[in-house]
Design a protein around this motif. Structure first.
Motif: not given
Lengths: 254, 254
Positions: A1-18
């Motif tokens: 469901m989450s194949d967003s590249p930017l999301e993946a990149r940023l999630s690498y640094h920090l847990a993102l909210t919904f």
DNA sequence: CGCTTAGTTGAACGGAGTCAATCCGCGTGG
DNA sequence: CCACGCGGATTGACTCCGTTCAACTAAGCG
């Protein structure tokens, strides 16, 4: 469901909210693909869009009056090409696909809104660009103060560490769809000398080549040899502001 | 009343609201001065503060195992040294005063809060860093693909255009408190060759020197000769989000 | 299979580095 | 007011990394 590249990149640094994740996906709506070698955007061309790399990789370069070319930087999955045109109405460099790529096109003003609706993401993006700047400073150092072999080695290490993040990269070898001329344009050498430097690198036994396949047999050793620091790891996030938006009454103070 | 360097810098691009101006001033509370030559921060040293340049100028550099040094970038009035340490807990380079300087020390988390209370400023700061990145890419190009004379010329033009903004800069000459060794460390040349390049530059008649005083007699002509583009002008702001903070309910969409 | 692009290799040249002496401006102490 | 000391600027001689120029080979492709 989450194949967003930017999301993946940023999630690498920090847990993102919904909410934050959703906002990032919102940026990735207009998608477009290009073939390897295709030019996406030309130097000087006016534009009001940014690109988020969804798959593949590309590079930004400029041409000099002398006919020489300088590849200024490579863009990998999850990168945003803000450098090129955010600050002006036109592109500061030519964007060309290295491999087949898929890009999301983001209008600048949509990108701008993100800072307002999700300030924490804005701050995080700021930090990411800051880290990129340090990486570029490393390249500058490499080009200004080291010889051909070290420059090539540094570039290979850098590309490898970027590809590692997304691609499978089983084992230690990776495909390098770059011409020796390209390598030279990236580190400031002639294709002739790139060839010799590659040979010299192979001679050290730290790097092997087979066609477009590169294998760095002793990453640590090579990294130490050429004083390479990987700038693409996690970044500090302890200073980021809290999630969400503050009370509208909260203006300057606090 | 308004001698805030950062405010001045950003106002150059955009008319700021009262609240925004106040927020910027809020950053500039802890002030400290250093003498020319003093080292403010060492490479690798841990820190959680950023610096806003209030007066004077400085540079960031790194040392190589070989003993060589590379000056990666210069900081002038209104610049923020986010590059150095925002993304990590330590400094990526050594920060040293070129002239006598006054700096504001900003804790990283205070800086982070700015993105939340004033998103538009956050976006603007993002754009500023983006423009700096392009400027750095220019330097990369200069070092990778041009000879000594052009590199020095480009550096002089760049420094001049930065100093112009703040200092009076009556006429076309300015003081350059840099050693020829420093110049070399900045553009990737030996002090010996810097000297020869400077001589060659003088020979063209486009540049004059008198001690530490540099005078570029024909800026336009020199700029064209070495393909220099000034990246420190105004940046596009049409894509910035509206002022203030959005409704708290306004999360992702919109 | 011929063509075209990229990779290799050789030989000679040249920009930039190295080494090192000399010069110069300037601050310091006498 | 002057000799001395020091860091930086100059300059010369020589070396070398990287470029130029130029074959020649290998690999993909219609």
């Amino acid at each position: 469901m989450s194949d967003s590249p930017l999301e993946a990149r940023l999630s690498y640094h920090l847990a993102l909210t919904f909410s934050e994740r959703e906002a990032l996906r919102w940026l990735e709506r207009r998608e477009r693909s290009y073939r390897a070698g295709e030019i996406i955007l030309s130097e000087g061309q006016s534009t009001d869009t940014l690109f988020i790399v969804s798959s593949g990789w590309l590079h930004g370069s400029v041409k000099l009056p002398s006919g020489d070319r300088q590849i200024q930087r490579f863009y990998f999955v999850g990168d945003i090409t803000t450098t090129l045109s955010l600050a002006w109405g036109y592109s500061a460099a030519t964007l060309q696909a290295v491999s087949d790529v898929t890009l999301f096109e983001v209008p600048k003003n949509v990108f701008g809104r993100l800072f307002r609706s999700h300030p924490r993401l804005g701050a995080l993006l700021f930090a990411v660009v800051t880290a990129e700047q340090v990486a570029m400073a490393d390249r500058l150092t490499s080009m200004g103060r080291t010889d051909g072999v070290a420059r090539i080695a540094t570039l290979l290490l850098d590309i490898r560490s970027r590809l590692r993040v997304v691609d499978d990269l089983r084992g230690s070898s990776f495909e390098l769809p770059l011409t020796q001329q390209d390598l030279g344009d990236a580190v400031g050498l002639t294709k002739t000398h790139v060839n010799r430097s590659l040979k010299a690198l192979e001679a050290t036994g730290l790097v092997e080549r087979d066609g477009r396949l590169i294998r760095i047999t002793h990453v640590e050793k090579l990294a130490e040899l050429v004083n390479f620091t990987d700038r693409h790891g996690a970044i500090a996030t302890d200073w980021l502001p809290p999630t969400g938006t503050p009370e509208p009454t909260d203006t300057a103070k606090q």
